[in-house]
Each structure stands twice: as C-alpha cells, then as structure tokens.
Scaffold this motif. Sequence first.
Motif, short mmCIF file in Angstrom:
data_model
loop_
_atom_site.label_atom_id
_atom_site.label_comp_id
_atom_site.label_asym_id
_atom_site.label_seq_id
_atom_site.Cartn_x
_atom_site.Cartn_y
_atom_site.Cartn_z
N PHE A 127 0.84 -1.20 0.00
CA PHE A 127 0.00 0.00 0.00
C PHE A 127 0.88 1.25 0.00
O PHE A 127 0.65 2.19 -0.77
CB PHE A 127 -0.93 0.00 1.21
N ALA A 128 1.90 1.26 0.85
CA ALA A 128 2.79 2.42 0.94
C ALA A 128 3.50 2.68 -0.38
O ALA A 128 3.70 3.84 -0.76
CB ALA A 128 3.81 2.21 2.06
N SER A 129 3.87 1.63 -1.10
CA SER A 129 4.59 1.81 -2.36
C SER A 129 3.74 2.54 -3.39
O SER A 129 4.24 3.35 -4.17
CB SER A 129 5.06 0.47 -2.93
N VAL A 130 2.44 2.30 -3.37
CA VAL A 130 1.54 2.99 -4.28
C VAL A 130 1.19 4.37 -3.72
O VAL A 130 1.28 5.39 -4.40
CB VAL A 130 0.24 2.17 -4.52
N TYR A 131 0.83 4.41 -2.44
CA TYR A 131 0.39 5.65 -1.82
C TYR A 131 1.48 6.71 -1.80
O TYR A 131 1.26 7.86 -2.11
CB TYR A 131 -0.11 5.36 -0.40
N ARG A 132 2.70 6.28 -1.44
CA ARG A 132 3.82 7.24 -1.37
C ARG A 132 4.58 7.34 -2.67
O ARG A 132 5.60 8.00 -2.74
CB ARG A 132 4.75 6.85 -0.23
N GLU A 133 4.10 6.64 -3.68
CA GLU A 133 4.67 6.70 -5.03
C GLU A 133 6.18 6.44 -5.03
O GLU A 133 6.98 7.25 -5.48
CB GLU A 133 4.37 8.07 -5.67
N PHE A 134 6.56 5.25 -4.50
CA PHE A 134 7.97 4.88 -4.48
C PHE A 134 8.52 4.93 -5.90
O PHE A 134 7.94 4.38 -6.83
CB PHE A 134 8.16 3.47 -3.92
N LYS A 135 9.66 5.59 -6.05
CA LYS A 135 10.24 5.78 -7.38
C LYS A 135 11.23 4.68 -7.76
O LYS A 135 11.44 4.42 -8.93
CB LYS A 135 10.96 7.13 -7.47
N ASP A 136 11.86 4.07 -6.76
CA ASP A 136 12.87 3.05 -7.05
C ASP A 136 13.01 2.08 -5.88
O ASP A 136 12.37 2.23 -4.85
CB ASP A 136 14.21 3.69 -7.39
N VAL A 137 13.91 1.12 -6.04
CA VAL A 137 14.11 0.09 -5.02
C VAL A 137 14.66 0.70 -3.73
O VAL A 137 14.32 0.25 -2.64
CB VAL A 137 15.07 -1.01 -5.56
N ASN A 138 15.48 1.74 -3.84
CA ASN A 138 16.05 2.37 -2.64
C ASN A 138 14.96 2.95 -1.75
O ASN A 138 15.04 2.85 -0.53
CB ASN A 138 17.06 3.47 -3.03
N MET A 141 13.47 0.07 0.04
CA MET A 141 14.35 -0.40 1.10
C MET A 141 14.34 0.56 2.30
O MET A 141 14.36 0.10 3.44
CB MET A 141 15.79 -0.57 0.57
N ASP A 142 14.29 1.85 2.04
CA ASP A 142 14.24 2.83 3.13
C ASP A 142 12.99 2.61 3.99
O ASP A 142 13.06 2.65 5.22
CB ASP A 142 14.25 4.27 2.58
N GLU A 143 11.86 2.36 3.34
CA GLU A 143 10.60 2.13 4.07
C GLU A 143 10.69 0.85 4.89
O GLU A 143 10.25 0.81 6.04
CB GLU A 143 9.43 2.08 3.10
N ILE A 144 11.26 -0.19 4.31
CA ILE A 144 11.39 -1.47 5.03
C ILE A 144 12.34 -1.31 6.21
O ILE A 144 12.07 -1.80 7.31
CB ILE A 144 11.84 -2.59 4.07
N LYS A 145 13.46 -0.58 6.02
CA LYS A 145 14.40 -0.35 7.13
C LYS A 145 13.72 0.42 8.25
O LYS A 145 13.91 0.10 9.43
CB LYS A 145 15.62 0.42 6.63
#
Length: 156
Positions: A127-138, A141-145
Amino acid sequence: MKCPYCNHPDTRVIDSRPAEDGSAIRRRRSCDECGKRFTTYEKVETIPLIIIKKDNNREQYNRSKIERGIIRACYKRPVSAEAIQKTVERIEIKIFNLEAKEVSSTDVGEIVMDELKELDEVAYVRFASVYREFKDVNTFMDEIKKMMLDRSKGDK
C-alpha cells in the motif's frame, strides 16, 4: 425493503439485533414472495464527509475505495475477509472521530497505513509503495528499514 433475489418490494423483518461493533442494526429479513432470507444493516446517516485529494479536488467519502485498496494490498496474503472488514471499520471510526467536515486524503492514507502495519506488514509495504509513489528500489528499502527499526523499538 426490496428482495435481492426476486425484487419483490415487500419483505418482513424476522430478527433484529445490534451489529458486532454496535454502530448498526442487523436485520434478518424474509421475502413473502420467494421465501428467501437475507440480512440488511441499518446505520445512522451522517453528514457527508468530503475528502480533499492531493490535487485539491474534493469528493465525497467512499468506504469502498478504502476496502478496495486494502483488498488489493492483501492480495495472496494470509489475511481473512473478516480481518479486512474489521480493519476497514477501525479506519472509518478513526476518520469520523476526527469530527471534520473535510479531511485530506493524506490523513486518510496515513490512517490506512497505520492500520495495515498492524494487519500485515507486506500489505503495508504494498500500500505504501503505491500511496507514497515509491520511485525506485532504494525508496522501498528505506521504508522497510524504517519499519524494521520501529519493530525493534517495540520489542524493547
């Protein structure tokens, strides 16, 4: 109440009781025409809540949008339909407890993410990847960390 099976306009109530969360009445009904039974829920009508989108457009609050987002995030995860419904209920209660006529979609998104973090961490990251519009793998990874750090703080 119209019968959902045969569309007959008259049905009768055979049982009424409060719904699980106490915010609605659950009614068991029977159709006089086809004899089938079905359940309805009666809720208090509230003042329409307006959601302010990121582009400043406004639209009426729609519970099904939150449900769809959570169902999509929980796709192929070990999360029951009941757990999803209870999560949506908690989210809705938090939104309405803000007691505002207008709420930003950002605030709604944060409430959804807080609840998803408790429900299923993979669904949360989806959900966060879509909602926060993750641009790349980094960014991923930042969100997971950050999530792992929060988890380790909670264990102490």
